[in-house]
Design an enzyme around this catalytic site. Structure first.
Site: not given
Ligand code: DGJ
Length: 719
Positions: A455, A520
């Protein structure tokens, strides 16, 4: 006018060709970029067809593959550089044309003996996928430093059409939680340009675009598409040139000082990938899918069927409890999940997003015996174990930062700029990248980890090294090196590229990763447009697509389980919620869709993808090839017609017969909607339908509620 043959160089693929001419002075000029032409026999020099124009230079230059500034070209230059204010103008006085690999790789080596530079421009074309890759390398051959402000990876002309309003540019904008919002605008006579200074690819400015030529549609007609294989700052522009055509250019964006070259030093650009198709934007997308598939490095040399994921993030966030996570694994295994990914929250003092980044060892309070017991439990259930990391980041509240505050990118004298309470590590510092390699290597050696979710949760600001100079570009190169080093050391591990969802999706990082976390936002309805934007540039098998909770955490919107599954189906399927919170019925539906995904994934992930809109709130997506297709029809909004519009499938063979079967609908057949005999028949057995009927008249679509899907199997009948 010259009578001898015009020297030229042609790179020709299936439908795409690029032709460069050597002009009378032996300098390269673009003759053609677009539809395939057969070889390079040019009937006249370009200059001989350029009538003198009033108020022009006596020798008006044509567009070079490397147009320069200050020596007669007034459009956007490929190079902007100077030596302490001098040598601001460049003009090449020699060019060496070389087939590095005939006929797919041409190199132009251009020298400017006045400004003392050498520039190599590479043009490659892979005829298998019709994707060209353009890149440049600039060498400072002078004896003082050269400041480079801009060096394009490539510059091309778009064919002159006489109607620039009919040329349209399509490109994604967006933000965290809403990536891939495609825009569509006429090109007109100005400059269309997109720039990104966020230090990584960014959610809002993907480094690519699609140019629909007059007559181009999703499935037919001429279309160009391009993307920069780079995960940092970038710029691209399409500007009208008053010679009568548009010029498209792309490259990395340099921060002030980043392009300073000492004598003998070289600046290399990333590759700019460019394609052309006569089969519309879906054809161009297919070309890119081929190029990405060809550039990816899979463990064991090939992609295995994409395993179903469970990801712990939205179900558990930072609330890690070993017993509950083992239960998650049990529930997931029962559903048919094949890979368990332990997301953020597992490492030293990581109880929220304020602390811990940098301290890459298991949190002793949450995992007293380390991660081994959980990983073994997962593997004992027959699933792979994956782990989330965010190596490029550090929280000021971490042991790492307390020991090495100087390892973060920062500007001396300025207060650090945090985002999500974190700073960015200076990966170009070898001590930093060695530390990260050692920590990750230890995790991969000590635990049976098959997968890393990598990430990157902030934009870069203050990206300076200890010398106070900008390090955006070096940061990207250092991340690539770290990933490459890990892949070399642990070739069996797959890596997911994530940056707060889709903040780092590009053809550079894809060469060292195996999946993208698309967004997301797991709201199924919002995802449809995002996924279609993604598929314009990247293939479906690397598009992370999860079934999330309802209501969706990002939007608060509630959706039934089947709709969420139908939207996640075409990508790399996963589940991101706690199944223990589901009803028994929902669990049954989810398990059934997981089984369906497994049965369909080879078809979904191997061939082509077509995306269309039938109007009246119907979007469709077909995967496979024109012999064997899975067609997913999504109804996004309620119909305002008594009979829904048919879905036309123009890619089918008009001379063939197809068997069409309605194999799956979200909800029960009819779903509380009035049914009709044709659908009942198509559910029961395949119906023979002529290809030209499906292409020109279209497939009938049942009445469906908003936010529901119908899935058809369409197979060519053996002759
Ligand atoms: C952002 C990612 O996109 C999420 O999926 C999750 O991994 C969080 N970061 C964890 O902090």
């Amino acid at each position: 006018m010259t009578t001898q043959a015009v020297p030229s160089f042609c790179l020709a693929g299936r439908d795409f060709a690029l032709v460069i001419e050597a002009d009378a002075a032996g300098m390269p000029v673009w003759r053609h970029v677009g539809a395939r032409v057969m070889g390079a026999a040019l009937p006249w020099r370009l200059a001989d067809a350029m009538p003198p124009a009033s108020f022009s230079l006596d020798a008006r230059p044509a567009l070079s593959p490397v147009p320069t500034f200050g020596t007669g070209w007034f459009g956007s230059p490929a190079l902007l550089a100077h030596r302490d204010g001098g040598d601001f103008a460049q003009g090449f006085d020699a060019c060496h044309f070389e087939w590095v690999d005939k006929p797919g790789h041409l190199r132009l080596t251009l020298t400017d003996s006045v400004a003392q530079i050498r520039l190599e421009q590479d043009v490659r074309l892979d005829p298998a996928c019709d994707v060209a890759k353009l890149s440049a390398r600039l060498i400072n051959t002078g004896d003082s430093s050269l400041d480079v402000q801009w060096l394009a990876s490539g510059t091309i002309p778009l064919p002159s059409t006489g109607d620039s309003e009919a040329m349209r540019v399509r490109y994604p904008i967006g933000r965290h939680n809403h990536e891939w919002a495609m825009q569509d605008e006429p090109l007109g006579k100005g400059i269309w340009s997109r720039e990104n200074r966020r230090g990584l690819t960014s959610h809002d400015a993907f480094p690519g675009a699609i140019v629909m030529m007059p007559g181009g549609t999703a499935q037919s007609g001429p279309c160009f598409s391009a993307q920069l294989a780079w995960s940092g700052n970038h710029a691209q522009s399409i500007g009208w040139c008053d010679e009568g055509f548009h010029v498209w250019q792309s490259g990395m964006l340099l921060a002030p000082g980043e392009g300073r070259l000492a004598p003998g030093e070289t600046l290399e650009t990333p590759e700019w990938w460019l394609t052309f198709s006569r089969e519309g934007s879906d054809g161009a997308a297919q070309n890119f899918h081929g190029a990405v598939r060809g550039a990816m490095r899979w463990p064991q040399g090939g992609m295995k069927p994409r395993p179903v994921h469970i990801n712990s993030w939205e179900g558990f966030y930072f609330d890690h409890d070993e017993a509950r996570l083992k239960r998650l694994a049990d529930d997931a295994a029962r559903l048919g999940v094949e890979r368990f990914v332990l997301d953020d929250g597992w490492f030293h003092r990581r109880n929220d997003d304020r602390a811990g980044l940098g301290d890459w060892w298991p949190d002793a309070a949450k995992y007293p015996a380390g991660l081994g017991p959980l990983a073994d439990h997962v593997r004992g259930l027959g699933m792979e174990f994956g782990l989330w990391v965010e190596p490029e980041m550090v929280n000021p509240d971490s042991d790492l930062y307390r020991a090495h505050p100087d390892w973060a990118l920062q500007i001396s004298g300025r207060a650090p700029i945090t985002a999500r309470n974190q700073l960015v590590l200076d990966l170009a510092n070898p001590q930093v990248s060695d530390y990260l390699f050692e920590r990750l290597d230890a995790l991969l050696r000590d635990l049976p980890i098959a997968y890393l979710k990598w990430d990157h949760n902030r934009d870069l600001a203050h990206a300076a090294g200890p010398d106070g100079r900008a390090r955006y570009r070096r940061q990207v190169a250092a991340v690539y090196r770290l990933l490459d080093r890990l892949i070399d050391a642990h070739p069996h591990v797959e890596i997911e590229a994530c940056a707060g969802g889709g903040g780092r999706i590009d053809a550079g990082i894809v060469q060292r990763s195996h999946r993208f976390w698309t967004s997301d936002c797991i709201d199924a309805t919002a995802r449809i447009a995002m996924q279609r934007g993604f598929l314009g540039f990247m293939p479906p098998e690397i598009m992370g697509a999860h079934v999330g909770a309802s209501p969706a955490h990002a939007t608060g919107r509630a959706h039934d389980m089947a709709w969420r599954c139908a939207v996640a189906l075409p990508g790399h399927f996963g589940v991101e919620m706690n199944p223990a919170t589901l009803s028994a019925d929902e669990r049954t539906v989810l398990a059934d869709w997981i089984a369906f995904y497994k049965a369909q994934r080879s078809r979904l992930h191997a061939g082509r993808v077509w995306c269309g809109d039938a109007g009246d709130g119907l979007a469709w997506q077909a995967h496979g090839d024109d012999d064997d297709l899975l067609l997913i029809v999504y109804r996004l909004s309620p119909t305002c017609q008594r009979m829904p519009p048919p879905v036309r499938l123009p890619m089918l063979d008009k001379d063939a017969q197809y068997d069409v079967q309605l194999i799956r609908e979200t909800g029960s057949p009819g779903y509380g909607q009035p049914d009709a005999p044709a659908f009942a028949a198509m559910r029961a057995t395949p119906l023979a339908v002529a290809g030209d009927y499906l292409a020109q008249i279209g497939l009938a679509i049942p009445m469906m509620h908003a936010e529901s899907a119908a899935i058809y199997a369409i197979r060519r009948r053996a002759a």
